[in-house]
Scaffold this motif. Sequence first.
Motif, PDB file in Angstrom:
ATOM      1  N   PHE A  39       0.954  -1.294   0.120  1.00 37.86           N
ATOM      2  CA  PHE A  39       0.026  -0.011   0.058  1.00 37.86           C
ATOM      3  C   PHE A  39       0.889   1.189  -0.055  1.00 37.86           C
ATOM      4  O   PHE A  39       0.747   2.245  -0.813  1.00 37.86           O
ATOM      5  N   CYS A  86     -10.784   3.322   2.190  1.00 37.65           N
ATOM      6  CA  CYS A  86      -9.165   3.694   2.123  1.00 37.65           C
ATOM      7  C   CYS A  86      -8.998   4.929   2.952  1.00 37.65           C
ATOM      8  O   CYS A  86      -9.756   5.951   2.705  1.00 37.65           O
ATOM      9  N   VAL A 129      -6.910   6.899   2.629  1.00 37.81           N
ATOM     10  CA  VAL A 129      -6.106   8.053   1.693  1.00 37.81           C
ATOM     11  C   VAL A 129      -7.434   8.449   0.477  1.00 37.81           C
ATOM     12  O   VAL A 129      -7.333   9.728   0.669  1.00 37.81           O
ATOM     13  N   CYS A 130      -7.922   7.647  -0.089  1.00 36.58           N
ATOM     14  CA  CYS A 130      -8.663   7.946  -0.981  1.00 36.58           C
ATOM     15  C   CYS A 130     -10.267   7.850  -0.837  1.00 36.58           C
ATOM     16  O   CYS A 130     -11.163   8.225  -1.580  1.00 36.58           O
ATOM     17  N   CYS A 185      -6.066  -1.235  -1.698  1.00 36.82           N
ATOM     18  CA  CYS A 185      -6.905  -0.431  -2.314  1.00 36.82           C
ATOM     19  C   CYS A 185      -6.899  -0.264  -3.647  1.00 36.82           C
ATOM     20  O   CYS A 185      -5.716  -0.062  -4.384  1.00 36.82           O
ATOM     21  N   HIS A 217      -7.592   1.799  -5.868  1.00 31.50           N
ATOM     22  CA  HIS A 217      -7.605   2.971  -6.450  1.00 31.50           C
ATOM     23  C   HIS A 217      -6.130   3.296  -6.381  1.00 31.50           C
ATOM     24  O   HIS A 217      -5.389   3.613  -6.950  1.00 31.50           O
ATOM     25  N   CYS A 218      -5.505   3.362  -5.049  1.00 35.87           N
ATOM     26  CA  CYS A 218      -4.111   3.848  -4.622  1.00 35.87           C
ATOM     27  C   CYS A 218      -3.295   2.481  -5.335  1.00 35.87           C
ATOM     28  O   CYS A 218      -2.010   2.808  -5.570  1.00 35.87           O
TER      29      CYS A 218
END
Length: 322
Positions: free
Chosen positions: A188, A249, A251-252, A269, A271-272
């Motif tokens: 990650f 997540c 972060v996002c 994740c 997306h990440c």
Amino acid sequence: MPEVPDLVPWAAGLAQALVGRTVERARVGDPIMLRQMVAEPFPTTLLGRTLTSVGRHGHFLRFGFSGDLALVINAMLAGRYILGRRELHEKAGRDPKAMGLVLEFEDGQTLTYVDEKRMGKIYVASPAEERTIPVYAALGVDVLDERAFTREAFEKLARSRRDQVRAFLMDKSALASIGNAYADEILFAARLHPKTMVRTLTPEDRGRLFEAIGHVLRGAIEEIEKRQTPPGVKVRDFLSVRGRDGKPCLVCGTTIRAVRVNDGDACFCPHCQPATRKLFVDFGKLPSAVATREAPAAADDAKSPRPRPRRSASPRRPPSGS
Ligand SMILES: [Zn+2]
């Protein structure tokens, strides 16, 4: 399973509490966990010996005793350590067999290795046998050893790999030692999909991965040390993706997914850590007419709820044949 960030503070805590003490009594709960590698029988071989060191080697803890004897413990899935008498008696009432090993020292202090799953291994060895302990004797470079685990050493290891990046991280004979939880956290942090093939990583990807290993593990050790929990207590509540599948997540906000990688589940994740397009086409799910390198990236194991963005940072390889 206890991992390196758990074991570093545990080893320090146990060393502080126990080094210098002499073993008065020792017993095993379930002999299936004991690997007696010296001729003298257990527990006689341990009695009267003074504990001289507690150290971590990869994902093993090593207890050194006077007279060149070592106890080496691989806690496997569920092993942990309990210091002190009170907890020992509480545990004993529940399942005596789960008490893998009990060491009683001359001043009344007690160390218990508890393992409800009884999958851990306790090796009693002198230096010659110690060099033959499975996995332990063949551990790869220690990822916390800054002098040994350099970018060059990492590149050399990565160069020969034909497997997925998560399998590479978890290969104890290459890197000592990364388990399921921190493999996920490292990937990650490096923004790499767990199924990425090592040979497709760009130098930039490998640089991020190398940095993430040290950064994530040291950060976790620092966090766990801050909590000042007793040795044997696992702290995982600060992790970003491990154990958080189905949650957003940090972060996002994309939902964290779990995906099968080899014989374990990886949390990531989508997306990440986007799948690099051509790597993750599942040809088995596509009609044969479109099962070409130009097939759309629609068949990853974990379905992303959002369109999967491309990684702009990594240069794309030209298609084969051009
Ligand atoms: Zn994310």
